[in-house]
Design a protein around this motif. Sequence first.
Motif, PDB file in Angstrom:
ATOM      1  N   GLU A 104      -0.137  -5.873  12.094  1.00 24.97           N
ATOM      2  CA  GLU A 104      -0.527  -4.483  12.287  1.00 24.97           C
ATOM      3  C   GLU A 104       0.382  -3.754  13.275  1.00 24.97           C
ATOM      4  O   GLU A 104       0.770  -2.606  13.036  1.00 24.97           O
ATOM      5  CB  GLU A 104      -1.982  -4.417  12.755  1.00 24.97           C
ATOM      6  CG  GLU A 104      -2.481  -3.016  13.095  1.00 24.97           C
ATOM      7  CD  GLU A 104      -2.393  -2.051  11.917  1.00 24.97           C
ATOM      8  OE1 GLU A 104      -2.186  -0.849  12.155  1.00 24.97           O
ATOM      9  OE2 GLU A 104      -2.513  -2.505  10.763  1.00 24.97           O
ATOM     10  N   GLU A 125       0.848  -1.192   0.000  1.00 26.07           N
ATOM     11  CA  GLU A 125       0.000   0.000   0.000  1.00 26.07           C
ATOM     12  C   GLU A 125       0.886   1.246   0.000  1.00 26.07           C
ATOM     13  O   GLU A 125       1.704   1.434   0.907  1.00 26.07           O
ATOM     14  CB  GLU A 125      -0.897   0.010   1.235  1.00 26.07           C
ATOM     15  CG  GLU A 125      -1.822   1.201   1.299  1.00 26.07           C
ATOM     16  CD  GLU A 125      -2.724   1.156   2.514  1.00 26.07           C
ATOM     17  OE1 GLU A 125      -3.500   2.089   2.701  1.00 26.07           O
ATOM     18  OE2 GLU A 125      -2.643   0.168   3.280  1.00 26.07           O
ATOM     19  N   SER A 134       3.764  -3.119   3.380  1.00 32.50           N
ATOM     20  CA  SER A 134       3.207  -4.445   3.100  1.00 32.50           C
ATOM     21  C   SER A 134       1.987  -4.720   3.968  1.00 32.50           C
ATOM     22  O   SER A 134       2.013  -4.540   5.189  1.00 32.50           O
ATOM     23  CB  SER A 134       4.262  -5.521   3.342  1.00 32.50           C
ATOM     24  OG  SER A 134       3.692  -6.814   3.192  1.00 32.50           O
ATOM     25  N   LYS A 135       0.911  -5.192   3.327  1.00 30.13           N
ATOM     26  CA  LYS A 135      -0.298  -5.574   4.056  1.00 30.13           C
ATOM     27  C   LYS A 135      -0.118  -6.912   4.772  1.00 30.13           C
ATOM     28  O   LYS A 135      -0.928  -7.276   5.615  1.00 30.13           O
ATOM     29  CB  LYS A 135      -1.479  -5.662   3.083  1.00 30.13           C
ATOM     30  CG  LYS A 135      -1.775  -4.353   2.354  1.00 30.13           C
ATOM     31  CD  LYS A 135      -2.840  -4.551   1.285  1.00 30.13           C
ATOM     32  CE  LYS A 135      -3.053  -3.289   0.469  1.00 30.13           C
ATOM     33  NZ  LYS A 135      -4.025  -3.497  -0.637  1.00 30.13           N
ATOM     34  N   ARG A 136       0.957  -7.640   4.434  1.00 30.56           N
ATOM     35  CA  ARG A 136       1.200  -8.927   5.080  1.00 30.56           C
ATOM     36  C   ARG A 136       1.763  -8.751   6.492  1.00 30.56           C
ATOM     37  O   ARG A 136       1.660  -9.644   7.315  1.00 30.56           O
ATOM     38  CB  ARG A 136       2.217  -9.734   4.268  1.00 30.56           C
ATOM     39  CG  ARG A 136       1.751 -10.155   2.895  1.00 30.56           C
ATOM     40  CD  ARG A 136       2.905 -10.841   2.190  1.00 30.56           C
ATOM     41  NE  ARG A 136       2.543 -11.309   0.872  1.00 30.56           N
ATOM     42  CZ  ARG A 136       3.399 -11.408  -0.139  1.00 30.56           C
ATOM     43  NH1 ARG A 136       4.659 -11.044   0.047  1.00 30.56           N
ATOM     44  NH2 ARG A 136       3.012 -11.850  -1.308  1.00 30.56           N
ATOM     45  N   ARG A 185       3.670  -3.008  11.561  1.00 32.37           N
ATOM     46  CA  ARG A 185       3.478  -2.060  10.456  1.00 32.37           C
ATOM     47  C   ARG A 185       3.246  -0.642  10.979  1.00 32.37           C
ATOM     48  O   ARG A 185       3.863   0.320  10.518  1.00 32.37           O
ATOM     49  CB  ARG A 185       2.316  -2.522   9.588  1.00 32.37           C
ATOM     50  CG  ARG A 185       2.086  -1.640   8.353  1.00 32.37           C
ATOM     51  CD  ARG A 185       1.094  -2.266   7.406  1.00 32.37           C
ATOM     52  NE  ARG A 185      -0.241  -2.370   7.975  1.00 32.37           N
ATOM     53  CZ  ARG A 185      -0.848  -3.504   8.255  1.00 32.37           C
ATOM     54  NH1 ARG A 185      -0.243  -4.657   8.039  1.00 32.37           N
ATOM     55  NH2 ARG A 185      -2.067  -3.528   8.757  1.00 32.37           N
TER      56      ARG A 185
END
Length: 310
Positions: free
Chosen positions: A283, A164, A278-280, A286
């Motif tokens: 949370e 993203e 990265s969405k992987r 990130r």
Amino acid sequence: MDMLNPLHLRTLRVVIEQGSFVGAANRLGYTPSAVSQQMSALEQSTGRQLFSRSGRSIQPTEVALIIAEHAHEVLNSLDALMHAAAATSEMVSTTSVIGFSSLMSRIVPLILADAEWLATNHRLSVSIHDPSLAIREAAARPTTTAVLVYLMGDRGLSWPEVFEPVSLGIDRFVVVVPPQWQLDARLDDVAPLRNRHWVLHHPGSSDADLIEQTINSLALSPDGISYSDDFTATIALVAGGLGAAIVPEFVAADAGDRVATVGVPGFEMHRELVALISKRTPETCRSAFEAALRRAMRALGYEAPAESVT
């Protein structure tokens, strides 16, 4: 029966293997008294006698042998559990970032000194690559948390949907020259820069293409060209008197009076700095990195544009 202490179970097995408290103490690095206390505590937990004593010699009871046999499986399972927990913790807490050198060299020290980042106990893993290579590297490494790239000119970049994009700010370029050229800080025209030696970014990257286009559009007609793969190295070459160059504004600012920045009529060049998150990535990891990254960018004077990259 009370909950059994794994440490006591390990000691029990060594006592049986060594045949004495003294032998077990030497093997484990304890005192004989400490081994004796652990065995007494284990007897209290099980409610059973584990050793028969005759003078200085001891013999394990049948109960002790049965406990030790089952303890082998229990302790192996516990070791496997702890290893898996440690591996998972390491995977989650390591933040892997790939980016280009001129930005990474400035933000990484700030992130590593960020108090809120340090409180998260996340470890930072860093790789340096130009944007297109960084994206390919990240695509091959699913554990990558973020990729720092730049967008400039009409040459675009594409990235996997798992990333993203988050806009970090606009990075402006300036023209720098050796101080010994003694040029005005703001030129009325480009004539003083014509027929000079220039240090360009090595061909192949998007900023190199745009720098060359700018040189041509201003009709500077270099009398010689040198190439550099790194803007910090370019600054050193300019400071040494090799020639003029187009570099990011923050790199020129760090150079101080080693180079002279000149305003050139008709010159305007910039690139947008972007973080691909990265969405992987979990949370917590990130969000912790993105927050630290934004604080680092603000400390360098960058603010995200009103409209984010899409």
